[in-house]
Design a protein around this motif. Structure first.
Motif, short mmCIF file in Angstrom:
data_model
loop_
_atom_site.label_atom_id
_atom_site.label_comp_id
_atom_site.label_asym_id
_atom_site.label_seq_id
_atom_site.Cartn_x
_atom_site.Cartn_y
_atom_site.Cartn_z
N THR A 110 0.36 -46.07 -12.09
CA THR A 110 0.58 -46.21 -10.37
C THR A 110 -0.11 -48.00 -10.11
O THR A 110 0.43 -48.35 -9.39
CB THR A 110 -0.90 -45.43 -10.00
N TYR A 111 -0.90 -48.19 -11.31
CA TYR A 111 -1.28 -49.81 -11.20
C TYR A 111 -0.03 -50.74 -11.48
O TYR A 111 0.25 -51.66 -10.75
CB TYR A 111 -2.38 -50.05 -12.11
N LEU A 112 0.66 -50.26 -12.59
CA LEU A 112 1.84 -51.03 -12.90
C LEU A 112 3.02 -51.11 -11.65
O LEU A 112 3.63 -52.00 -11.33
CB LEU A 112 2.62 -50.51 -14.35
N LEU A 113 3.16 -49.83 -11.10
CA LEU A 113 3.96 -49.81 -9.93
C LEU A 113 3.51 -50.78 -8.69
O LEU A 113 4.34 -51.34 -8.24
CB LEU A 113 4.22 -48.51 -9.49
N ALA A 114 2.33 -50.40 -8.25
CA ALA A 114 1.60 -51.40 -7.46
C ALA A 114 1.79 -52.94 -7.61
O ALA A 114 2.38 -53.60 -6.85
CB ALA A 114 0.16 -51.05 -7.32
N ARG A 115 1.36 -53.38 -8.87
CA ARG A 115 1.60 -54.78 -9.18
C ARG A 115 3.03 -55.31 -9.16
O ARG A 115 3.24 -56.42 -8.75
CB ARG A 115 0.77 -55.19 -10.33
N SER A 116 3.86 -54.56 -9.67
CA SER A 116 5.32 -54.93 -9.56
C SER A 116 5.87 -54.88 -8.26
O SER A 116 6.69 -55.89 -7.80
CB SER A 116 5.89 -54.01 -10.54
N LEU A 117 5.50 -53.88 -7.55
CA LEU A 117 6.04 -54.04 -6.07
C LEU A 117 5.37 -55.12 -5.15
O LEU A 117 6.00 -55.82 -4.55
CB LEU A 117 5.79 -52.76 -5.23
N GLU A 118 4.20 -55.42 -5.49
CA GLU A 118 3.53 -56.54 -4.76
C GLU A 118 4.14 -57.67 -5.15
O GLU A 118 4.28 -58.60 -4.19
CB GLU A 118 2.11 -56.51 -5.36
N GLY A 119 4.84 -58.11 -6.34
CA GLY A 119 5.53 -59.16 -6.58
C GLY A 119 6.72 -59.34 -5.63
O GLY A 119 7.18 -60.66 -5.77
#
Length: 280
Positions: A110-119
């Motif tokens: 979930t965190y990897l997805l969130a940070r990657s989307l945030e970029g």
């Protein structure tokens, strides 16, 4: 000392197999299904500590369970990635807007997805998260039931290089992706016990690193092992097994993750982390 062991925490999985591990603590290794079960087992007293990715202890703190961090691994940048089909028109994380993403929700996925989307100026709300714990995520991706898949070790190493998949993102510099070893305040583990746990985790890690073939053969010999010794050795070579105390840097990383997941709406309220036992 009841030590929780689930399949995705290779450090504790190896400790259970490694001769003499945690001998000073009279260990009982308690197997269980997955990292998201750790808080429940700690709360019930079935285990005294466990090891997971970064997100489950934050989820436990969000429930008010009172997490105490014990130790942390070195970053593991090769342990997670996001894939799409090679014939997909999705060329970057920006292309995931409105798409279905398979992941173990509430894990570091979930965190990897969130940070990657945030970029890309996106958030978790811009994708549909599809729980993958009880499904074959690779099959779902290849058959088009999902558009992207958050994969992790050891399966990640087995699918890397497949001609029908394309890599979108690796953990790399996106998130630290450590293993965290933690307990709950209610267990009141003494500082000396915390030091013993940390030292033993690091000792096992150093011995594993010094004899990767032995470690790979132990994993391959497990019942229902998901790889032979050669495959396991490739997995083990990709990670740093050193472990140290969960000091201020680790707590700051965890707080940054908690704040990110709150910002993305994964947590309805903010989560304020406490310091580790030894830094308190």
């Amino acid at each position: 000392m009841r030590i929780g062991v689930h399949p995705n925490n290779l450090h504790l999985r190896l400790a259970r197999l490694w001769p003499g591990s945690f001998a000073k603590l009279d260990p009982e290794f308690v197997p269980y299904g997955e990292g998201r079960d750790t808080a429940r087992l700690l709360e019930s007293g079935r285990i005294h500590f466990g090891g997971t990715g970064s997100t489950p202890p934050i989820e436990a703190d969000a429930l008010g369970l009172g997490v105490q961090y014990i130790a942390a691994s070195a970053p593991r940048p090769a342990n997670g990635a996001i894939f799409v089909r090679v014939d997909s028109d999705i060329q970057s994380m920006a292309g995931l807007a409105g798409k279905r993403v398979s992941l173990v929700d509430g894990s570091f996925h979930t965190y990897l997805l969130a940070r990657s989307l945030e970029g890309e100026g996106l958030g978790l709300a811009d994708v549909t998260r599809v729980e993958s714990a009880h499904h074959d995520s690779l099959e779902e991706l290849l058959e088009g039931r999902v558009d992207a898949w958050v994969a992790m070790s050891p399966r990640l190493e087995r699918v890397s290089g497949r001609p029908d998949l394309r890599l979108l993102v690796r953990c790399g510099g996106t998130i630290p992706n450590r293993s965290l070893f933690w307990t709950l305040e209610r267990h009141a583990l003494p500082a000396e016990t915390i030091r013993t746990i940390t030292d033993e985790l690091d000792r096992v890690g150093r011995e594993v690193t010094a004899d990767l073939r032995k470690a790979a053969e132990l994993l391959a010999a497990e019942e229902n092992s998901d790889g032979d010794a050669d495959a396991w050795e490739r997995v083990l070579r990709s990670r740093d097994f050193s472990v140290g105390p969960a000091g201020a840097e680790i707590i700051a990383e965890q707080q940054a993750e908690a704040d990110t997941l709150h910002r993305h709406g994964h947590f309805s309220t903010g989560v304020a982390l406490k310091r580790s036992i030894l830094s308190a």
